[in-house]
Write a protein that holds these residues in place. Structure first.
Motif, PDB file in Angstrom:
ATOM      1  N   ASP A 255     106.944  32.953   6.438  1.00 24.90           N
ATOM      2  CA  ASP A 255     107.143  32.019   7.541  1.00 24.90           C
ATOM      3  C   ASP A 255     108.297  31.079   7.183  1.00 24.90           C
ATOM      4  O   ASP A 255     109.047  31.334   6.235  1.00 24.90           O
ATOM      5  CB  ASP A 255     105.848  31.258   7.862  1.00 24.90           C
ATOM      6  N   LYS A 256     108.430  30.001   7.917  1.00 25.00           N
ATOM      7  CA  LYS A 256     109.565  29.104   7.681  1.00 25.00           C
ATOM      8  C   LYS A 256     109.563  28.501   6.282  1.00 25.00           C
ATOM      9  O   LYS A 256     110.610  28.126   5.762  1.00 25.00           O
ATOM     10  CB  LYS A 256     109.582  27.991   8.732  1.00 25.00           C
ATOM     11  N   SER A 257     108.374  28.415   5.677  1.00 31.78           N
ATOM     12  CA  SER A 257     108.278  27.779   4.363  1.00 31.78           C
ATOM     13  C   SER A 257     108.901  28.598   3.244  1.00 31.78           C
ATOM     14  O   SER A 257     109.312  28.047   2.221  1.00 31.78           O
ATOM     15  CB  SER A 257     106.809  27.481   4.025  1.00 31.78           C
ATOM     16  N   ASN A 258     108.971  29.917   3.420  1.00 34.04           N
ATOM     17  CA  ASN A 258     109.499  30.760   2.332  1.00 34.04           C
ATOM     18  C   ASN A 258     110.508  31.806   2.792  1.00 34.04           C
ATOM     19  O   ASN A 258     110.967  32.617   1.999  1.00 34.04           O
ATOM     20  CB  ASN A 258     108.347  31.462   1.602  1.00 34.04           C
ATOM     21  N   VAL A 259     110.859  31.794   4.057  1.00 37.67           N
ATOM     22  CA  VAL A 259     111.729  32.835   4.585  1.00 37.67           C
ATOM     23  C   VAL A 259     113.129  32.783   3.980  1.00 37.67           C
ATOM     24  O   VAL A 259     113.817  33.812   3.878  1.00 37.67           O
ATOM     25  CB  VAL A 259     111.804  32.767   6.129  1.00 37.67           C
ATOM     26  N   GLY A 260     113.565  31.600   3.540  1.00 33.99           N
ATOM     27  CA  GLY A 260     114.904  31.492   2.974  1.00 33.99           C
ATOM     28  C   GLY A 260     115.096  32.387   1.765  1.00 33.99           C
ATOM     29  O   GLY A 260     116.123  33.048   1.613  1.00 33.99           O
ATOM     30  N   THR A 261     114.078  32.427   0.906  1.00 36.38           N
ATOM     31  CA  THR A 261     114.149  33.276  -0.286  1.00 36.38           C
ATOM     32  C   THR A 261     114.145  34.746   0.084  1.00 36.38           C
ATOM     33  O   THR A 261     114.939  35.541  -0.422  1.00 36.38           O
ATOM     34  CB  THR A 261     112.958  32.979  -1.216  1.00 36.38           C
ATOM     35  N   VAL A 262     113.248  35.122   0.992  1.00 35.75           N
ATOM     36  CA  VAL A 262     113.125  36.522   1.389  1.00 35.75           C
ATOM     37  C   VAL A 262     114.363  36.989   2.148  1.00 35.75           C
ATOM     38  O   VAL A 262     114.801  38.126   2.008  1.00 35.75           O
ATOM     39  CB  VAL A 262     111.862  36.726   2.245  1.00 35.75           C
ATOM     40  N   ALA A 263     114.947  36.109   2.942  1.00 29.75           N
ATOM     41  CA  ALA A 263     116.100  36.478   3.769  1.00 29.75           C
ATOM     42  C   ALA A 263     117.276  36.963   2.935  1.00 29.75           C
ATOM     43  O   ALA A 263     118.039  37.840   3.376  1.00 29.75           O
ATOM     44  CB  ALA A 263     116.522  35.291   4.636  1.00 29.75           C
ATOM     45  N   ALA A 264     117.441  36.411   1.742  1.00 27.53           N
ATOM     46  CA  ALA A 264     118.548  36.831   0.884  1.00 27.53           C
ATOM     47  C   ALA A 264     118.427  38.301   0.507  1.00 27.53           C
ATOM     48  O   ALA A 264     119.424  39.029   0.439  1.00 27.53           O
ATOM     49  CB  ALA A 264     118.572  35.977  -0.383  1.00 27.53           C
ATOM     50  N   PHE A 265     117.196  38.771   0.292  1.00 28.17           N
ATOM     51  CA  PHE A 265     116.971  40.176  -0.015  1.00 28.17           C
ATOM     52  C   PHE A 265     117.031  41.030   1.254  1.00 28.17           C
ATOM     53  O   PHE A 265     117.532  42.162   1.233  1.00 28.17           O
ATOM     54  CB  PHE A 265     115.619  40.354  -0.709  1.00 28.17           C
ATOM     55  N   ALA A 266     116.512  40.499   2.346  1.00 24.44           N
ATOM     56  CA  ALA A 266     116.539  41.231   3.609  1.00 24.44           C
ATOM     57  C   ALA A 266     117.969  41.499   4.057  1.00 24.44           C
ATOM     58  O   ALA A 266     118.267  42.542   4.656  1.00 24.44           O
ATOM     59  CB  ALA A 266     115.787  40.447   4.688  1.00 24.44           C
ATOM     60  N   ALA A 267     118.859  40.570   3.739  1.00 24.65           N
ATOM     61  CA  ALA A 267     120.271  40.757   4.110  1.00 24.65           C
ATOM     62  C   ALA A 267     120.888  41.966   3.428  1.00 24.65           C
ATOM     63  O   ALA A 267     121.828  42.574   3.936  1.00 24.65           O
ATOM     64  CB  ALA A 267     121.067  39.500   3.753  1.00 24.65           C
ATOM     65  N   LYS A 268     120.330  42.345   2.275  1.00 24.82           N
ATOM     66  CA  LYS A 268     120.803  43.534   1.541  1.00 24.82           C
ATOM     67  C   LYS A 268     120.057  44.788   1.997  1.00 24.82           C
ATOM     68  O   LYS A 268     120.361  45.882   1.506  1.00 24.82           O
ATOM     69  CB  LYS A 268     120.603  43.340   0.037  1.00 24.82           C
ATOM     70  N   GLY A 269     119.100  44.623   2.889  1.00 22.67           N
ATOM     71  CA  GLY A 269     118.366  45.764   3.388  1.00 22.67           C
ATOM     72  C   GLY A 269     117.256  46.236   2.477  1.00 22.67           C
ATOM     73  O   GLY A 269     116.822  47.389   2.577  1.00 22.67           O
ATOM     74  N   THR A 270     116.777  45.342   1.579  1.00 24.22           N
ATOM     75  CA  THR A 270     115.730  45.746   0.651  1.00 24.22           C
ATOM     76  C   THR A 270     114.400  45.043   0.884  1.00 24.22           C
ATOM     77  O   THR A 270     113.436  45.277   0.158  1.00 24.22           O
ATOM     78  CB  THR A 270     116.174  45.504  -0.801  1.00 24.22           C
ATOM     79  N   ARG A 271     114.310  44.171   1.895  1.00 23.79           N
ATOM     80  CA  ARG A 271     113.047  43.528   2.272  1.00 23.79           C
ATOM     81  C   ARG A 271     112.892  43.565   3.788  1.00 23.79           C
ATOM     82  O   ARG A 271     113.860  43.707   4.507  1.00 23.79           O
ATOM     83  CB  ARG A 271     112.986  42.084   1.799  1.00 23.79           C
TER      84      ARG A 271
END
Length: 340
Positions: free
Chosen positions: A324-340
């Motif tokens: 959610d908004k509380s932790n999405v910043g960390t996950v988004a960095a990996f999602a941008a690479k297509g791995t999350r």
């Protein structure tokens, strides 16, 4: 259980032991002679070393529907493991269970060294899994089939317990004060999707409705959700079971003039952006990259060191975890690479 299929069933080797054995068998800097470097480069640099073991061929056969980007993440994880383990990965998919079974049969006919499959519709896969066992080809499961993999005789399973994930989702809806949720199923007969909505209904104290849509036709998905929201203005949460459907549901909410919020299972790059913007409230992450990686890596471990995670008795769970908004910043960095 066929002993030729599970030659070491009596040994109970934990996942961490298996992974430690993998590390001991890897030699940094070695490369394969048949395309390993290219595959490794495509897998976002996840592999730091390369196995010196003989080249293997592994078939990954899923129930991916056209346009479902979730499976791109699964495949990236599988490719990373293949690059590291000197494996030729053969990927194929079909949302039709009969066609998926035919793809598994093709892999058997090609005499691959191992097969990783999804069990969205376990009954349709039972016979062909048995044929793989008769051919001496180890089969592992991933993503769908946590309730059926042992019954079908698979060696291991990597994924999320969909019922548990659904129950956690229902509790989350209670926490945010939802009262009337519609759970959107994009593929009828898919046991994993059904288990998700059943889990939501089990723990959610409000009203849970089920809405079936045609997941292969996104304009139809959009219009069907829009019509439901117009029909029932009391719906305050739309629960989708995949990232692309969540993003479409956001459009449906706007088209219907509804005040409903959207939450979902599964992630991709666009969805993490939507959480950051507030268009999506939260998502359940089952880590599809990890599912693909572990499934392929497990077949290398079984062949080269006799390991099987979970001792052949327990699945290796990769979720659920809330984003959610509380932790999405960390996950988004990996999602941008297509791995999350």
């Amino acid at each position: 259980m066929d002993r030729t299929f599970h030659p070491r069933r009596s040994r109970r080797i934990a996942p961490l032991v298996a992974l430690a054995a993998a590390s001991a068998l890897l030699v940094a800097g070695c490369s394969s002679s048949s395309g390993g470097k290219k595959a490794e480069e495509q897998s976002s640099g996840a592999a730091a070393g390369k196995a010196t073991t003989p080249r293997m061929t592994v078939a990954l056969v899923t129930h991916q529907a056209p346009g479902d980007t979730f499976w791109d993440i699964v495949r990236k994880g599988a490719e990373a493991a293949a690059a590291k383990d000197n494996i030729k990965l053969v990927y194929s998919s079909d949302p039709n269970a009969g066609n998926q079974a035919n793809l598994v049969q093709n892999a058997i006919d090609q005499k691959v060294d191992g097969i990783a499959i999804t069990l969205a519709k376990p009954d349709a896969m039972k016979d062909v899994v048995g044929k793989a066992a008769q051919a001496g080809i180890p089969v592992v499961g991933l993503n769908s089939g946590v309730s059926d993999w042992k019954k079908l005789g698979l060696l291991e399973f990597f994924g999320q317990d969909e019922g548990v994930a659904g129950e956690a989702f229902g509790k989350k809806l209670n926490e945010v004060g939802a009262k009337n949720a519609v759970c959107v199923i994009q593929e009828q007969g898919n046991v994993g999707l059904t288990q998700r909505c059943d889990g939501v209904k089990k723990t959610f104290s409000g009203k849970t409705q089920i809405l079936y849509v045609n997941g292969t036709d996104m304009p139809s998905v959009k219009s069907t959700i829009t019509a439901k929201l117009k029909q029932d203005s009391s719906i305050d949460y739309v629960v989708t079971l995949g990232a692309p459907y969540a993003l479409t549901a956001v459009q449906s909410v706007g088209d219907a003039g509804s005040k409903a919020k959207v939450a979902t299972f599964d992630l991709n790059k666009d969805l993490t952006n939507a959480i950051q913007k507030g268009d999506i409230q939260f998502a359940v992450d089952q880590q599809p990259y990890l599912q693909g990686y572990l499934a392929v890596d497990s077949l290398w471990l079984e062949k080269n060191n006799g390991n099987y995670s979970g001792g052949g008795e327990q699945p290796v769970l990769t979720g659920p975890a809330f984003v959610d908004k509380s932790n999405v910043g960390t996950v988004a960095a990996f999602a941008a690479k297509g791995t999350r």
